[in-house]
Design an enzyme around this catalytic site. Structure first.
Site, PDB file in Angstrom:
ATOM      1  NE  ARG A 195     -76.799  74.903  38.871  1.00 43.97           N
ATOM      2  CZ  ARG A 195     -76.846  75.496  40.061  1.00 43.97           C
ATOM      3  NH1 ARG A 195     -77.397  76.699  40.203  1.00 43.97           N
ATOM      4  NH2 ARG A 195     -76.340  74.906  41.127  1.00 43.97           N
TER       5      ARG A 195
ATOM      6  CB  ALA B 223     -89.148  71.667  38.879  1.00 43.02           C
ATOM      7  N   GLY B 224     -91.661  70.848  40.523  1.00 38.00           N
ATOM      8  CA  GLY B 224     -92.945  70.142  40.585  1.00 38.00           C
ATOM      9  C   GLY B 224     -94.056  71.033  41.114  1.00 38.00           C
TER      10      GLY B 224
ATOM     11  CG  PHE C  70     -74.572  84.037  42.937  1.00 39.78           C
ATOM     12  CD1 PHE C  70     -74.643  84.768  44.105  1.00 39.78           C
ATOM     13  CD2 PHE C  70     -74.912  82.689  42.981  1.00 39.78           C
ATOM     14  CE1 PHE C  70     -75.042  84.179  45.293  1.00 39.78           C
ATOM     15  CE2 PHE C  70     -75.312  82.084  44.170  1.00 39.78           C
ATOM     16  CZ  PHE C  70     -75.374  82.824  45.329  1.00 39.78           C
TER      17      PHE C  70
ATOM     18  N   GLY D  30     -92.565  64.568  41.910  1.00 43.41           N
ATOM     19  CA  GLY D  30     -91.646  65.495  42.560  1.00 43.41           C
ATOM     20  C   GLY D  30     -92.367  66.688  43.144  1.00 43.41           C
TER      21      GLY D  30
ATOM     22  CD  GLU E 153     -71.234  81.343  42.698  1.00 42.83           C
ATOM     23  OE1 GLU E 153     -71.196  80.124  42.479  1.00 42.83           O
ATOM     24  OE2 GLU E 153     -71.486  82.181  41.821  1.00 42.83           O
TER      25      GLU E 153
ATOM     26  NE  ARG F  60     -71.842  77.913  41.568  1.00 43.38           N
ATOM     27  CZ  ARG F  60     -73.027  77.613  42.038  1.00 43.38           C
ATOM     28  NH1 ARG F  60     -73.621  76.485  41.674  1.00 43.38           N
ATOM     29  NH2 ARG F  60     -73.645  78.427  42.874  1.00 43.38           N
TER      30      ARG F  60
ATOM     31  CD  GLN G 246     -72.176  74.191  38.979  1.00 43.91           C
ATOM     32  OE1 GLN G 246     -73.153  74.367  39.691  1.00 43.91           O
ATOM     33  NE2 GLN G 246     -71.886  74.978  37.962  1.00 43.91           N
TER      34      GLN G 246
ATOM     35  CG  LEU H 136     -72.942  74.877  48.918  1.00 43.75           C
ATOM     36  CD1 LEU H 136     -72.089  74.613  47.697  1.00 43.75           C
ATOM     37  CD2 LEU H 136     -74.342  75.275  48.494  1.00 43.75           C
TER      38      LEU H 136
ATOM     39  CG  HIS I 157     -70.283  75.042  44.864  1.00 46.95           C
ATOM     40  ND1 HIS I 157     -69.491  75.839  45.651  1.00 46.95           N
ATOM     41  CD2 HIS I 157     -71.417  75.742  44.638  1.00 46.95           C
ATOM     42  CE1 HIS I 157     -70.131  76.985  45.885  1.00 46.95           C
ATOM     43  NE2 HIS I 157     -71.304  76.943  45.281  1.00 46.95           N
TER      44      HIS I 157
ATOM     45  N   GLY J 207     -90.635  69.226  44.681  1.00 46.49           N
ATOM     46  CA  GLY J 207     -89.667  70.323  44.852  1.00 46.49           C
ATOM     47  C   GLY J 207     -90.182  71.549  44.102  1.00 46.49           C
TER      48      GLY J 207
ATOM     49  CD  GLU K 224     -79.876  69.250  40.408  1.00 44.55           C
ATOM     50  OE1 GLU K 224     -80.345  69.959  41.328  1.00 44.55           O
ATOM     51  OE2 GLU K 224     -78.808  68.621  40.503  1.00 44.55           O
TER      52      GLU K 224
ATOM     53  CB  SER L 274     -80.401  75.573  39.732  1.00 43.29           C
ATOM     54  OG  SER L 274     -81.236  74.474  39.933  1.00 43.29           O
ATOM     55  CG  LEU L 275     -83.096  78.275  43.480  1.00 44.80           C
ATOM     56  CD1 LEU L 275     -83.254  79.188  44.700  1.00 44.80           C
ATOM     57  CD2 LEU L 275     -83.640  76.899  43.824  1.00 44.80           C
TER      58      LEU L 275
ATOM     59  CG  HIS M  91     -73.330  72.241  43.909  1.00 44.09           C
ATOM     60  ND1 HIS M  91     -73.919  72.185  45.152  1.00 44.09           N
ATOM     61  CD2 HIS M  91     -73.847  73.337  43.299  1.00 44.09           C
ATOM     62  CE1 HIS M  91     -74.761  73.205  45.290  1.00 44.09           C
ATOM     63  NE2 HIS M  91     -74.753  73.908  44.169  1.00 44.09           N
TER      64      HIS M  91
END
Ligand SMILES: Cc1cc2nc3c(=O)[nH]c(=O)nc-3n(C[C@H](O)[C@H](O)[C@H](O)COP(=O)(O)OP(=O)(O)OC[C@H]3O[C@@H](n4cnc5c(N)ncnc54)[C@H](O)[C@@H]3O)c2cc1C
Length: 560
Positions: free
Chosen positions: A372, A14-15, A114, A10, A242, A273, A227, A239, A229, A12, A361, A377-378, A337
């Site tokens: 969440r 996290a990777g 948020f 991955g 938010e 949410r 979740q 999306l 959204h 993204g 994720e 998440s980020l 979402h």
């Protein structure tokens, strides 16, 4: 022969954050990704990343409590404490690496508020927060010597002597299968949004990482926590961040009422949410919707403000529905979402298989619990991406040689050739659609025993059809037809985790709201569900439970 100290599945957030950590420690690391890393789904994140910075009177305890309350007390509090304590440093580090966060008039990093949070602590880069972070982390990792297998698709984890020792992967450009050996593997393969239809997630979010780990024997935890959204654009599922409500947008029903007054008088549109989505769905179900939607109203913010702060949302609304947000409210509805559940890990990203870590994720370190909070998440990706990288580096010090055998490569070649050789049958896309629409129907915003059993029945039916899914394109180069068939198998594994968890949890908590058992039941269900692959069982899985870690916040009734 491909060999590395650490292989990260991955590219993204996290990777790449894990990759930066491993390269900094001087180890040899590679990222493998089925798309170019900067096309990873993290790219889509708009709204921002949470951090409680003390220079604005915020504190980690405040963020931790909001997160735990948001999770309906299912999150493990030790993990949340770590995330909240490390958040400030993580965001400041990103800024120093080169992420150009938006600033306020005073020159300080700007924030927006948020949902489910008492303070404005969401840092953002216009409406492109994920993309900005992804490009910077990619640059940083490359500068530090990262190796990249770009457009390679992992089909199997190699487990030798009980430890994870690499992967088998398909080079999509050539159609050749290879073994990539590693002393440790970090799974950072993203979410499983497409197991539901519609979804705000990209087509590539097929839960491959969850499927790979589940097949290798790691349990999937709290998968019933899906979740929805509150603001996806009517008829498209796209999306609307938010950020709109964070900047002051109202939600209206067909009578023009701000209906959140009834459901969450203190937080209104900025309740968590799950609460907002259920409120919207109740309005729609009770006949106060507008063609199956409610309305998101930004008109009072004024054109200039909308265009400056929420320009991207305005663009989407005009382009897809021809609605100018400054003139007219936009129809929205709850849409799938994010998946709170995932590969069970400890706070260092370690799974139950030595040498296999997970972050982002696809993982469930248990910071989101049953719901969440937006922009957490980020934060999760960078905090636990970093930690899993650091711990993988420690772990490999005790690992001797690379994997010995090429057995998995041989068996994967036979399996994949078998798929290519199948006589003409069903297309993967048709089966995928049936799976995903059945999941949304059965495991929706509201669910009950009958609907969840319906999802199981649909899943059993889809599983029966899998062996007849055929691939029309027999070519080697970029055979996306084959990739779709392989992804479908991972999606089915994820769906099994979701259905298994959902049918087991006999209460309503966070996103798992059962109309036949409407109360939270802490006495019996303050627990995680763990779904294991187990072919000896009737439906191919078994479910266990494990306790929730409470450090300092006893569960109380959740009111917004
Ligand atoms: C539209 C949208 C907006 C969002 N906005 C926000 C926000 O503002 N704030 C927030 O906190 N969260 C937000 N989220 C959630 C957040 O963006 C994601 O949870 C997060 O970015 C996931 O990051 P990741 O690194 O775990 O996975 P991803 O970024 O999805 O990366 C997964 C990687 O795994 C690779 N991969 C997958 N399977 C394979 C395979 N079989 N072989 C090889 N490689 C594979 C992919 O190629 C990719 O590189 C948003 C989500 C959506 C859908």
């Amino acid at each position: 022969m491909y060999e590395h100290d650490v292989l990260i599945i991955g590219g993204g957030l996290a990777g790449l954050r894990a990759a930066v950590e491993v390269t900094r420690a001087g180890a040899d690391v590679a990222v493998i990704s089925k798309v170019h890393p900067v096309r990873s789904h993290s790219n889509a994140a708009q709204g921002g990343i949470n951090a409680p910075l003390t220079d604005r009177g915020d504190d980690w305890e405040g963020h931790a409590y909001d997160t735990i309350k948001g999770s309906d007390f299912l999150a493990d509090q030790d993990a949340v404490e770590i995330m909240s304590r490390e958040a400030g440093e993580a965001v400041i580090e990103l800024e120093r690496m080169g992420v150009i966060f938006s600033r306020g008039e005073d020159g300080k990093l700007g924030t927006r508020r948020f949902g489910g949070q008492k303070k404005a602590r969401t840092f953002f880069v216009g409406a492109i927060t994920g993309s900005a972070m992804l490009h910077v982390l990619y640059e940083q990792a490359l500068k530090l010597g990262l190796n990249v297998y770009e457009e390679w698709f992992v089909t199997k984890l190699i487990i030798e002597d009980g430890a994870c020792r690499g992967v088998v992967a398909l080079d999509l450009k050539t159609g050749e299968l290879h073994t990539i050996k590693a002393k440790a593997v970090i799974m950072a393969a993203g979410g499983a949004g497409r197991v539901f239809e519609p979804s705000t997630n990209a087509l590539i979010c097929t839960g491959d990482g969850l499927g790979l780990a589940y097949q290798a024997g790691v349990p999937l935890m709290d998968m019933e926590m899906i979740q929805y959204h509150p603001t996806t654009l009517a008829r498209t599922g796209i999306l609307l961040s938010e950020a709109a409500r964070g900047e002051g947008a109202h939600l209206l029903n067909a009578n023009g009422e701000r209906f959140m007054e009834k459901y969450a008088p203190d937080y209104m549109e900025l309740a968590s949410r799950d609460v907002v989505s259920r409120s919207e769905q109740t309005e729609i179900n009770e006949g106060r919707g507008v063609d199956g939607n409610v309305l998101l109203d930004l008109r009072h913010l004024g054109r200039e403000y909308i265009e400056q702060r929420l320009g991207y949302l305005q663009e989407v609304s005009v382009e897809f529905l021809g609605i100018d947000m400054a003139e007219q409210p936009v129809p929205v509805q709850p849409g799938m979402h994010y998946i709170m559940g995932g590969i069970k890990t400890n706070v260092d990203g370690a799974t139950s298989i030595p040498g296999l870590y997970a972050a982002g994720e696809c993982a469930n370190v248990s910071v989101h619990g049953a719901n969440r909070l937006g922009a957490n998440s980020l934060l999760d990706t960078v905090v636990f991406g970093r930690r899993s990288g650091a711990h993988a580096v420690e772990y490999i010090k005790s690992v001797g040689d690379h994997a010995r055998s090429e057995e998995d490569l041989t068996s994967e070649k036979t399996r994949i050739q078998g798929i290519l050789d199948r006589p003409q049958g069903e297309r993967a896309a048709t089966v995928r659609d049936d799976l995903a629409t059945g999941m949304t129907k059965g495991i929706g915003v509201f669910r009950d025993q009958a609907s969840m059993e319906g999802a199981l029945e649909n899943l059993i039916n889809v599983k029966k059809r899998l062996p007849s899914v055929s691939v029309e394109n027999k070519g080697k180069i970029f055979n996306t037809d084959l990739m779709f068939a392989l992804e479908l198998e991972f999606m089915v594994e994820c769906a099994e985790g979701v259905v298994g968890g959902a049918l087991t949890r006999k209460e309503s908590r966070g996103a798992h709201f059962r109309t036949d058992i409407t109360e939270r039941d802490d006495e019996n269900w303050l627990k995680h569900t763990l779904v294991y692959k187990d072919e000896s069982q009737e439906h191919g899985y078994r479910v266990e439970t494990s306790p929730v870690t409470i450090t300092q916040w006893e569960p109380v009734k959740r009111v917004y």
